[in-house]
Design a protein around this motif. Structure first.
Motif, PDB file in Angstrom:
ATOM      1  N   SER A 131       1.046  -1.177  -0.412  1.00 47.44           N
ATOM      2  CA  SER A 131       0.575  -0.055   0.067  1.00 47.44           C
ATOM      3  C   SER A 131       0.635   1.139   0.193  1.00 47.44           C
ATOM      4  O   SER A 131      -0.090   2.771  -0.269  1.00 47.44           O
ATOM      5  CB  SER A 131      -0.529   0.077   1.235  1.00 47.44           C
ATOM      6  OG  SER A 131      -0.208   0.344   2.179  1.00 47.44           O
ATOM      7  N   LEU A 132       1.857   0.923  -0.205  1.00 45.06           N
ATOM      8  CA  LEU A 132       3.210   2.580   0.023  1.00 45.06           C
ATOM      9  C   LEU A 132       3.085   2.789  -1.196  1.00 45.06           C
ATOM     10  O   LEU A 132       3.382   1.971  -2.065  1.00 45.06           O
ATOM     11  CB  LEU A 132       4.285   1.860   0.927  1.00 45.06           C
ATOM     12  CG  LEU A 132       4.255   1.063   2.626  1.00 45.06           C
ATOM     13  CD1 LEU A 132       5.803   0.754   3.083  1.00 45.06           C
ATOM     14  CD2 LEU A 132       3.883   2.769   3.555  1.00 45.06           C
ATOM     15  N   LEU A 172       6.896   3.650   7.815  1.00 38.11           N
ATOM     16  CA  LEU A 172       6.969   3.236   9.383  1.00 38.11           C
ATOM     17  C   LEU A 172       5.512   3.519   9.580  1.00 38.11           C
ATOM     18  O   LEU A 172       4.766   3.170  10.822  1.00 38.11           O
ATOM     19  CB  LEU A 172       8.065   3.397  10.229  1.00 38.11           C
ATOM     20  CG  LEU A 172       9.776   2.351   9.972  1.00 38.11           C
ATOM     21  CD1 LEU A 172      10.657   2.974  10.889  1.00 38.11           C
ATOM     22  CD2 LEU A 172       8.934   0.823  10.211  1.00 38.11           C
ATOM     23  N   LYS A 173       5.810   5.348   9.216  1.00 34.36           N
ATOM     24  CA  LYS A 173       4.558   5.532  10.201  1.00 34.36           C
ATOM     25  C   LYS A 173       2.806   4.955   9.912  1.00 34.36           C
ATOM     26  O   LYS A 173       2.306   4.728  10.122  1.00 34.36           O
ATOM     27  CB  LYS A 173       4.449   7.294  10.180  1.00 34.36           C
ATOM     28  CG  LYS A 173       3.288   7.803  10.549  1.00 34.36           C
ATOM     29  CD  LYS A 173       3.287   9.237   9.818  1.00 34.36           C
ATOM     30  CE  LYS A 173       1.782   9.960  10.589  1.00 34.36           C
ATOM     31  NZ  LYS A 173       2.115  11.488  10.564  1.00 34.36           N
ATOM     32  N   GLN A 174       2.978   4.716   8.286  1.00 34.68           N
ATOM     33  CA  GLN A 174       1.941   4.367   7.490  1.00 34.68           C
ATOM     34  C   GLN A 174       1.950   2.787   8.064  1.00 34.68           C
ATOM     35  O   GLN A 174       0.747   2.244   7.286  1.00 34.68           O
ATOM     36  CB  GLN A 174       2.170   4.210   5.893  1.00 34.68           C
ATOM     37  CG  GLN A 174       2.217   5.457   5.421  1.00 34.68           C
ATOM     38  CD  GLN A 174       2.241   6.053   3.807  1.00 34.68           C
ATOM     39  OE1 GLN A 174       2.031   5.178   2.962  1.00 34.68           O
ATOM     40  NE2 GLN A 174       3.342   6.785   3.480  1.00 34.68           N
ATOM     41  N   LEU A 175       2.854   2.264   8.014  1.00 35.79           N
ATOM     42  CA  LEU A 175       2.881   0.326   8.455  1.00 35.79           C
ATOM     43  C   LEU A 175       1.884  -0.169   9.470  1.00 35.79           C
ATOM     44  O   LEU A 175       1.392  -0.389   9.839  1.00 35.79           O
ATOM     45  CB  LEU A 175       3.837   0.067   8.090  1.00 35.79           C
ATOM     46  CG  LEU A 175       4.440  -0.306   6.713  1.00 35.79           C
ATOM     47  CD1 LEU A 175       5.927  -1.009   6.587  1.00 35.79           C
ATOM     48  CD2 LEU A 175       3.907  -1.286   5.941  1.00 35.79           C
ATOM     49  N   ARG A 176       2.677   1.149  10.311  1.00 38.76           N
ATOM     50  CA  ARG A 176       1.902   1.069  11.751  1.00 38.76           C
ATOM     51  C   ARG A 176       0.002   1.627  11.824  1.00 38.76           C
ATOM     52  O   ARG A 176      -0.820   0.956  12.617  1.00 38.76           O
ATOM     53  CB  ARG A 176       2.787   2.024  12.843  1.00 38.76           C
ATOM     54  CG  ARG A 176       3.324   1.502  13.931  1.00 38.76           C
ATOM     55  CD  ARG A 176       3.872   2.779  14.592  1.00 38.76           C
ATOM     56  NE  ARG A 176       5.265   2.630  14.906  1.00 38.76           N
ATOM     57  CZ  ARG A 176       6.446   3.863  14.277  1.00 38.76           C
ATOM     58  NH1 ARG A 176       5.432   4.664  13.501  1.00 38.76           N
ATOM     59  NH2 ARG A 176       7.811   3.342  14.033  1.00 38.76           N
ATOM     60  N   LEU A 177      -0.100   2.270  10.765  1.00 36.76           N
ATOM     61  CA  LEU A 177      -1.261   2.838  10.708  1.00 36.76           C
ATOM     62  C   LEU A 177      -2.428   1.583  10.330  1.00 36.76           C
ATOM     63  O   LEU A 177      -3.310   1.452  11.205  1.00 36.76           O
ATOM     64  CB  LEU A 177      -1.717   3.786   9.766  1.00 36.76           C
ATOM     65  CG  LEU A 177      -2.876   4.603   9.950  1.00 36.76           C
ATOM     66  CD1 LEU A 177      -3.715   4.935  11.019  1.00 36.76           C
ATOM     67  CD2 LEU A 177      -2.859   5.654   8.813  1.00 36.76           C
ATOM     68  N   VAL A 178      -1.505   1.147   9.048  1.00 39.26           N
ATOM     69  CA  VAL A 178      -2.370  -0.140   8.551  1.00 39.26           C
ATOM     70  C   VAL A 178      -2.429  -1.312   9.494  1.00 39.26           C
ATOM     71  O   VAL A 178      -3.516  -1.693   9.395  1.00 39.26           O
ATOM     72  CB  VAL A 178      -2.228   0.001   6.810  1.00 39.26           C
ATOM     73  CG1 VAL A 178      -1.860  -1.247   6.190  1.00 39.26           C
ATOM     74  CG2 VAL A 178      -1.770   0.664   6.363  1.00 39.26           C
ATOM     75  N   LEU A 179      -1.315  -1.664   9.648  1.00 38.69           N
ATOM     76  CA  LEU A 179      -1.379  -2.957  10.516  1.00 38.69           C
ATOM     77  C   LEU A 179      -2.057  -2.440  12.286  1.00 38.69           C
ATOM     78  O   LEU A 179      -2.801  -4.069  12.411  1.00 38.69           O
ATOM     79  CB  LEU A 179       0.136  -3.084  11.038  1.00 38.69           C
ATOM     80  CG  LEU A 179       0.996  -4.016   9.173  1.00 38.69           C
ATOM     81  CD1 LEU A 179       2.111  -3.753   9.563  1.00 38.69           C
ATOM     82  CD2 LEU A 179      -0.066  -4.721   8.952  1.00 38.69           C
ATOM     83  N   SER A 180      -2.691  -1.088  12.314  1.00 39.73           N
ATOM     84  CA  SER A 180      -2.881  -1.208  13.691  1.00 39.73           C
ATOM     85  C   SER A 180      -4.399  -1.619  13.736  1.00 39.73           C
ATOM     86  O   SER A 180      -5.310  -1.838  14.808  1.00 39.73           O
ATOM     87  CB  SER A 180      -2.727  -0.296  14.342  1.00 39.73           C
ATOM     88  OG  SER A 180      -3.801   1.024  13.435  1.00 39.73           O
TER      89      SER A 180
END
Length: 182
Positions: A131-132, A172-180
């Motif tokens: 998604s990045l 990292l910011k986007q992945l944290r958001l998506v995975l959370s």
């Protein structure tokens, strides 16, 4: 078909149709898993107890959690409780075989179950990375997957070090958001 995250939200809101659809999607797998531990009639009782418990405690379901993993764990634990109650009437030999089998099929120690959990996590992570944006994805993969230092990434891609660091921060910011979100 809904995603697991959508199911969790709908079930938490009391959507009976979503709960019924989720149960239909998972019932056979849960029943097969329960059969590894207990006999037929008990397996059905275990799965129905677990699904009823999910409905009964639906408001406490958490976003970002894996309801499928929770169900497997619950079926395993409920089977163990059934077996503990039944052990009084069984011989030591039968009891020991059940303990060995239960340990083998535990979602924490069984290689197949561990692989299923890892596969599920890998798929979620790969979807999140995909998604990045292409450049952020490229920098992230080079850094975290290929273990290339930031300076080398900057050199290879013709970027400044601060741009690479900004891409990593963004990833990292986007992945944290998506995975959370699940």
């Amino acid at each position: 078909m809904m995603t697991e995250s959508e199911y969790i939200g709908a079930i938490r809101r009391g959507d009976r149709e979503a709960f019924n659809a989720f149960c239909l999607d998972h019932y056979v797998a849960l029943l097969s898993y329960a059969h590894l531990f207990v006999r037929d009639s008990w397996a059905e009782d275990v799965v129905q107890d677990v699904l009823f418990s999910v409905w009964e405690h639906r408001k406490s379901l958490k976003d970002g959690g894996s309801l499928s993993a929770y169900l497997l764990r619950s079926v395993y634990n409920r089977c163990q409780n059934y077996l503990k109650r039944a052990r009084i009437a069984r011989s030591f030999y039968d009891e020991r075989i059940s303990e060995i089998m239960a340990g083998y099929y535990s979602p924490d120690t069984n290689p197949v179950m561990v692989s299923l959990f890892r596969h599920d996590l890998h798929n979620k992570l790969e979807t999140a990375i995909s998604s990045l944006s292409p450049r952020v994805q490229e920098v992230f993969r080079m850094s975290y997957i290929d273990d290339v230092p930031n300076k080398e990434i900057a050199r290879r891609l013709g970027l400044s070090l601060s741009t690479v660091e900004n891409h990593m921060y963004s990833a990292l910011k986007q992945l944290r958001l998506v995975l959370s979100e699940g």
